[in-house]
Design a protein around this motif. Structure first.
Motif, short mmCIF file in Angstrom:
data_model
loop_
_atom_site.label_atom_id
_atom_site.label_comp_id
_atom_site.label_asym_id
_atom_site.label_seq_id
_atom_site.Cartn_x
_atom_site.Cartn_y
_atom_site.Cartn_z
N MET A 1 0.85 -1.19 0.00
CA MET A 1 0.00 0.00 0.00
C MET A 1 0.88 1.23 0.00
O MET A 1 2.05 1.20 0.43
N THR A 2 0.35 2.33 -0.50
CA THR A 2 1.09 3.58 -0.60
C THR A 2 0.33 4.69 0.11
O THR A 2 -0.89 4.79 -0.02
N PHE A 3 1.05 5.53 0.85
CA PHE A 3 0.46 6.66 1.56
C PHE A 3 1.10 7.94 1.02
O PHE A 3 2.30 8.14 1.17
N ASP A 4 0.32 8.78 0.38
CA ASP A 4 0.81 10.06 -0.13
C ASP A 4 0.61 11.11 0.95
O ASP A 4 -0.28 11.95 0.89
N PHE B 1 6.57 2.10 13.12
CA PHE B 1 5.32 1.41 13.39
C PHE B 1 4.98 1.46 14.88
O PHE B 1 5.88 1.42 15.73
N ILE B 2 3.68 1.55 15.17
CA ILE B 2 3.15 1.29 16.52
C ILE B 2 2.29 0.04 16.36
O ILE B 2 1.09 0.11 16.08
N ALA B 3 2.92 -1.12 16.48
CA ALA B 3 2.31 -2.38 16.07
C ALA B 3 1.05 -2.70 16.86
O ALA B 3 0.06 -3.20 16.30
N GLN B 4 1.06 -2.43 18.17
CA GLN B 4 -0.09 -2.80 19.00
C GLN B 4 -1.36 -2.04 18.63
O GLN B 4 -2.46 -2.48 18.93
N LYS B 5 -1.22 -0.90 17.95
CA LYS B 5 -2.37 -0.11 17.53
C LYS B 5 -2.63 -0.21 16.03
O LYS B 5 -3.59 0.36 15.55
N GLN B 6 -1.74 -0.91 15.30
CA GLN B 6 -1.79 -0.95 13.83
C GLN B 6 -1.71 0.45 13.24
O GLN B 6 -2.42 0.82 12.31
N TRP B 7 -0.81 1.24 13.80
CA TRP B 7 -0.56 2.59 13.35
C TRP B 7 0.89 2.70 12.85
O TRP B 7 1.72 1.83 13.11
N PHE B 8 1.17 3.80 12.14
CA PHE B 8 2.55 4.24 11.99
C PHE B 8 2.60 5.74 12.18
O PHE B 8 1.60 6.45 11.96
N VAL B 9 3.76 6.23 12.61
CA VAL B 9 3.97 7.66 12.78
C VAL B 9 5.09 8.08 11.84
O VAL B 9 6.04 7.32 11.60
N TYR C 1 -1.06 7.57 11.16
CA TYR C 1 -1.96 6.85 10.26
C TYR C 1 -2.25 5.46 10.82
O TYR C 1 -1.40 4.85 11.49
N THR C 2 -3.43 4.95 10.54
CA THR C 2 -3.71 3.54 10.74
C THR C 2 -3.49 2.82 9.42
O THR C 2 -4.05 3.21 8.40
N TYR C 3 -2.63 1.80 9.43
CA TYR C 3 -2.38 1.08 8.18
C TYR C 3 -3.41 -0.01 7.94
O TYR C 3 -3.41 -0.65 6.90
N ALA C 4 -4.34 -0.22 8.88
CA ALA C 4 -5.44 -1.17 8.65
C ALA C 4 -6.45 -0.59 7.67
O ALA C 4 -6.97 -1.30 6.81
N THR C 5 -6.72 0.72 7.77
CA THR C 5 -7.72 1.36 6.91
C THR C 5 -7.14 2.51 6.08
O THR C 5 -7.88 3.12 5.31
#
Length: 272
Positions: free
Chosen positions: A1-4, A32-40, A51-55
Protein backbone atom coordinates in the motif's frame (compact mmCIF):
# COMPACT_ATOMS: atom_id res chain seq x y z
CA UNK A 1 0.00 0.00 0.00
CA UNK A 2 1.09 3.58 -0.60
CA UNK A 3 0.46 6.66 1.56
CA UNK A 4 0.81 10.06 -0.13
CA UNK A 5 1.23 11.84 3.19
CA UNK A 6 2.61 15.16 1.96
CA UNK A 7 0.69 15.16 -1.32
CA UNK A 8 3.89 15.51 -3.33
CA UNK A 9 4.36 13.85 -6.74
CA UNK A 10 7.01 11.32 -7.76
CA UNK A 11 8.12 10.18 -4.31
CA UNK A 12 10.86 7.57 -4.10
CA UNK A 13 10.11 5.43 -1.06
CA UNK A 14 12.79 3.92 1.21
CA UNK A 15 12.68 2.39 4.69
CA UNK A 16 13.95 5.64 6.15
CA UNK A 17 13.18 8.61 3.92
CA UNK A 18 10.80 9.71 1.20
CA UNK A 19 12.91 11.73 -1.26
CA UNK A 20 11.96 13.72 -4.35
CA UNK A 21 13.96 13.51 -7.54
CA UNK A 22 15.78 16.64 -6.31
CA UNK A 23 16.74 14.75 -3.11
CA UNK A 24 14.89 17.21 -0.93
CA UNK A 25 13.93 15.38 2.26
CA UNK A 26 10.18 15.37 2.84
CA UNK A 27 9.51 12.61 5.35
CA UNK A 28 12.50 11.96 7.54
CA UNK A 29 11.48 9.24 10.01
CA UNK A 30 8.82 6.51 10.07
CA UNK A 31 8.02 4.03 12.85
CA UNK A 32 5.32 1.41 13.39
CA UNK A 33 3.15 1.29 16.52
CA UNK A 34 2.31 -2.38 16.07
CA UNK A 35 -0.09 -2.80 19.00
CA UNK A 36 -2.37 -0.11 17.53
CA UNK A 37 -1.79 -0.95 13.83
CA UNK A 38 -0.56 2.59 13.35
CA UNK A 39 2.55 4.24 11.99
CA UNK A 40 3.97 7.66 12.78
CA UNK A 41 5.97 9.79 10.37
CA UNK A 42 7.95 12.97 10.98
CA UNK A 43 8.42 15.52 8.20
CA UNK A 44 10.90 18.26 7.31
CA UNK A 45 8.66 21.00 8.73
CA UNK A 46 8.46 19.42 12.20
CA UNK A 47 5.03 17.79 11.91
CA UNK A 48 4.15 14.29 13.12
CA UNK A 49 1.59 12.35 11.06
CA UNK A 50 -0.31 9.41 12.56
CA UNK A 51 -1.96 6.85 10.26
CA UNK A 52 -3.71 3.54 10.74
CA UNK A 53 -2.38 1.08 8.18
CA UNK A 54 -5.44 -1.17 8.65
CA UNK A 55 -7.72 1.36 6.91
CA UNK A 56 -5.17 3.91 5.54
CA UNK A 57 -6.94 6.60 7.58
CA UNK A 58 -5.08 9.66 8.88
CA UNK A 59 -5.67 9.88 12.63
CA UNK A 60 -3.67 12.94 13.50
CA UNK A 61 -1.26 15.60 12.30
CA UNK A 62 0.34 18.04 14.70
CA UNK A 63 3.29 20.44 14.98
CA UNK A 64 5.88 18.66 17.12
CA UNK A 65 9.05 20.69 16.48
CA UNK A 66 10.14 23.95 14.94
CA UNK A 67 12.44 22.16 12.50
CA UNK A 68 12.96 18.85 10.69
CA UNK A 69 12.26 15.67 12.66
CA UNK A 70 15.28 13.36 12.42
CA UNK A 71 14.23 10.37 14.50
CA UNK A 72 11.25 8.68 16.15
CA UNK A 73 11.20 5.89 18.73
CA UNK A 74 8.28 3.88 20.14
CA UNK A 75 8.31 2.67 23.76
CA UNK A 76 8.24 -1.16 23.98
CA UNK A 77 5.30 -1.30 26.42
CA UNK A 78 3.89 2.14 27.25
CA UNK A 79 1.97 4.56 24.97
CA UNK A 80 4.96 6.83 24.38
CA UNK A 81 6.73 8.11 21.27
CA UNK A 82 10.01 10.04 21.28
CA UNK A 83 10.87 12.58 18.60
CA UNK A 84 14.14 14.42 17.98
CA UNK A 85 14.81 17.34 15.70
CA UNK A 86 17.15 19.89 14.18
CA UNK A 87 15.84 22.30 16.84
CA UNK A 88 18.16 20.42 19.29
CA UNK A 89 15.17 19.13 21.28
CA UNK A 90 13.78 15.71 22.18
CA UNK A 91 10.09 15.39 23.07
CA UNK A 92 8.04 12.61 24.68
CA UNK A 93 4.46 12.16 23.45
CA UNK A 94 1.59 10.18 25.04
CA UNK A 95 -0.84 8.91 22.40
CA UNK A 96 -3.39 7.78 25.01
CA UNK A 97 -3.65 11.37 26.20
CA UNK A 98 -4.35 13.00 22.87
CA UNK A 99 -0.70 13.04 21.81
CA UNK A 100 0.17 15.40 24.65
CA UNK A 101 3.84 16.35 24.99
CA UNK A 102 4.57 15.19 28.53
CA UNK A 103 8.26 16.09 28.64
CA UNK A 104 10.86 18.06 26.67
CA UNK A 105 14.55 17.13 26.90
CA UNK A 106 17.00 19.95 26.20
CA UNK A 107 20.73 19.35 26.74
CA UNK A 108 22.26 18.86 23.29
CA UNK A 109 23.88 21.90 21.69
CA UNK A 110 23.34 20.74 18.08
CA UNK A 111 20.90 18.69 16.02
CA UNK A 112 19.67 15.48 17.67
CA UNK A 113 20.00 12.90 14.91
CA UNK A 114 18.83 9.71 16.65
CA UNK A 115 16.87 8.51 19.69
CA UNK A 116 16.41 4.91 20.86
CA UNK A 117 14.54 3.41 23.79
CA UNK A 118 16.41 0.91 25.94
CA UNK A 119 15.16 -2.54 24.73
CA UNK A 120 15.00 -3.98 28.26
CA UNK A 121 11.30 -4.13 29.16
CA UNK A 122 11.96 -3.05 32.76
CA UNK A 123 13.84 0.07 31.72
CA UNK A 124 12.38 3.52 31.13
CA UNK A 125 15.57 4.99 29.71
CA UNK A 126 16.62 6.04 26.24
CA UNK A 127 19.72 7.21 24.38
CA UNK A 128 20.20 10.16 22.06
CA UNK A 129 22.99 10.94 19.59
CA UNK A 130 23.72 14.44 18.41
CA UNK A 131 25.89 16.39 16.03
CA UNK A 132 27.52 17.88 19.14
CA UNK A 133 29.49 14.60 19.36
CA UNK A 134 27.81 13.24 22.48
CA UNK A 135 25.54 10.38 23.44
CA UNK A 136 23.21 11.16 26.32
CA UNK A 137 21.31 8.64 28.44
CA UNK A 138 17.97 9.81 29.84
CA UNK A 139 15.12 8.68 32.04
CA UNK A 140 11.66 9.43 30.70
CA UNK A 141 10.82 10.82 34.16
CA UNK A 142 13.46 13.58 34.15
CA UNK A 143 14.54 16.31 31.75
CA UNK A 144 18.13 16.10 33.06
CA UNK A 145 20.44 13.51 31.43
CA UNK A 146 21.57 10.57 33.55
CA UNK A 147 24.97 10.64 31.88
CA UNK A 148 26.81 12.06 28.87
CA UNK A 149 29.25 10.00 26.79
CA UNK A 150 31.83 12.11 24.95
CA UNK A 151 32.60 10.29 21.70
CA UNK A 152 35.32 12.58 20.39
CA UNK A 153 33.62 12.67 16.99
CA UNK A 154 32.41 15.88 15.36
CA UNK A 155 28.94 14.66 14.41
CA UNK A 156 27.04 11.56 15.54
CA UNK A 157 24.36 10.23 13.20
CA UNK A 158 22.83 7.16 14.86
CA UNK A 159 22.69 5.22 18.11
CA UNK A 160 21.63 1.63 18.91
CA UNK A 161 21.40 -0.43 22.09
CA UNK A 162 22.39 -4.06 22.33
CA UNK A 163 22.33 -6.41 25.32
CA UNK A 164 24.49 -9.52 25.76
CA UNK A 165 24.47 -12.24 28.44
CA UNK A 166 21.02 -11.16 29.58
CA UNK A 167 21.83 -7.81 31.19
CA UNK A 168 25.15 -6.41 29.95
CA UNK A 169 24.24 -3.24 28.06
CA UNK A 170 26.20 -1.67 25.22
CA UNK A 171 25.61 1.20 22.83
CA UNK A 172 27.00 1.69 19.34
CA UNK A 173 26.98 5.09 17.65
CA UNK A 174 27.74 5.98 14.03
CA UNK A 175 29.22 9.27 12.91
CA UNK A 176 29.34 11.56 9.90
CA UNK A 177 33.09 10.90 9.66
CA UNK A 178 32.46 7.24 8.79
CA UNK A 179 33.50 5.65 12.09
CA UNK A 180 31.54 4.04 14.91
CA UNK A 181 32.17 3.70 18.64
CA UNK A 182 30.98 0.98 21.03
CA UNK A 183 30.33 1.86 24.68
CA UNK A 184 29.93 -0.36 27.74
CA UNK A 185 27.13 1.41 29.61
CA UNK A 186 27.89 -0.28 32.92
CA UNK A 187 31.46 1.02 32.87
CA UNK A 188 30.61 4.18 30.86
CA UNK A 189 33.69 3.39 28.78
CA UNK A 190 34.32 3.32 25.05
CA UNK A 191 35.61 -0.22 24.45
CA UNK A 192 36.16 -0.01 20.70
CA UNK A 193 36.29 2.36 17.75
CA UNK A 194 35.22 0.76 14.46
CA UNK A 195 37.02 2.31 11.50
CA UNK A 196 36.88 1.78 7.74
CA UNK A 197 33.12 2.15 7.49
CA UNK A 198 31.07 4.23 5.09
CA UNK A 199 33.09 7.35 4.25
CA UNK A 200 30.32 9.74 5.17
CA UNK A 201 27.25 9.39 7.35
CA UNK A 202 28.12 6.03 8.89
CA UNK A 203 25.16 3.65 9.05
CA UNK A 204 25.02 1.12 11.90
CA UNK A 205 22.38 -1.18 13.35
CA UNK A 206 22.10 -3.98 15.90
CA UNK A 207 20.16 -7.12 14.97
CA UNK A 208 18.95 -9.06 18.01
CA UNK A 209 18.11 -12.17 16.01
CA UNK A 210 20.08 -14.72 18.03
CA UNK A 211 19.54 -15.25 21.78
CA UNK A 212 22.42 -13.77 23.80
CA UNK A 213 24.28 -12.99 20.57
CA UNK A 214 23.29 -9.75 18.81
CA UNK A 215 24.90 -8.94 15.47
CA UNK A 216 26.34 -5.54 14.65
CA UNK A 217 25.57 -4.47 11.08
CA UNK A 218 27.70 -1.77 9.43
CA UNK A 219 28.42 -0.41 5.97
CA UNK A 220 31.94 -0.38 4.52
CA UNK A 221 33.37 2.29 2.22
CA UNK A 222 32.51 0.30 -0.91
CA UNK A 223 28.84 0.25 0.24
CA UNK A 224 28.90 -3.46 1.10
CA UNK A 225 26.99 -4.51 4.22
CA UNK A 226 29.05 -6.29 6.86
CA UNK A 227 28.03 -8.44 9.82
CA UNK A 228 30.19 -8.27 12.93
CA UNK A 229 30.26 -10.59 15.97
CA UNK A 230 29.21 -8.39 18.89
CA UNK A 231 31.44 -10.32 21.31
CA UNK A 232 34.67 -10.59 19.32
CA UNK A 233 34.04 -7.61 16.99
CA UNK A 234 35.28 -9.72 14.09
CA UNK A 235 33.56 -9.55 10.71
CA UNK A 236 31.76 -12.78 9.83
CA UNK A 237 30.18 -11.96 6.49
CA UNK A 238 30.15 -9.18 3.89
CA UNK A 239 27.33 -8.80 1.35
CA UNK A 240 27.14 -6.54 -1.71
CA UNK A 241 23.52 -5.56 -2.45
CA UNK A 242 24.54 -3.16 -5.28
CA UNK A 243 22.16 -0.51 -3.96
CA UNK A 244 24.60 2.37 -3.79
CA UNK A 245 24.93 4.20 -0.50
CA UNK A 246 23.07 2.40 2.31
CA UNK A 247 20.66 4.70 4.15
CA UNK A 248 19.29 2.50 6.95
CA UNK A 249 18.40 -0.97 8.24
CA UNK A 250 15.29 -2.52 9.76
CA UNK A 251 14.88 -5.97 11.29
CA UNK A 252 11.70 -8.08 11.30
CA UNK A 253 11.69 -10.60 14.15
CA UNK A 254 8.86 -12.76 12.81
CA UNK A 255 10.66 -13.66 9.59
CA UNK A 256 14.18 -13.04 10.97
CA UNK A 257 14.91 -10.85 7.99
CA UNK A 258 17.00 -7.73 7.57
CA UNK A 259 15.64 -4.92 5.38
CA UNK A 260 18.38 -2.84 3.77
CA UNK A 261 17.44 0.55 2.32
CA UNK A 262 19.79 1.95 -0.29
CA UNK A 263 19.86 4.84 -2.73
CA UNK A 264 18.76 2.55 -5.57
CA UNK A 265 16.30 0.24 -3.86
CA UNK A 266 15.44 -2.03 -0.95
CA UNK A 267 16.79 -5.53 -0.25
CA UNK A 268 15.39 -8.20 2.08
CA UNK A 269 17.88 -10.64 3.58
CA UNK A 270 17.09 -13.70 5.68
CA UNK A 271 19.29 -14.06 8.79
CA UNK A 272 20.09 -17.67 9.73
Amino acid sequence: MTFDILNKPSLVVSAVRFITSMYKILLCAVRFIAQKQWFVAGDYEGHIHVYTYATKYKLRKFQAHANMINSLAVHPTDPFVLSSSNDNLIKLWNWENGWECIRTFQAHSKWVESVKFNPLATSNTFASASRDGTIKIWSIFSDTPITTLECGMAELTSVHYFVVHGNQEFIVAGSASGTACIWDLGMETCIRNVNGLQEKWCTVAVVNCLPRHPILVTVLQDHTVSFCNSNTHRYKNIVDFSLGRIMDFAYTKVTRSLVVAGERGIALMEIS
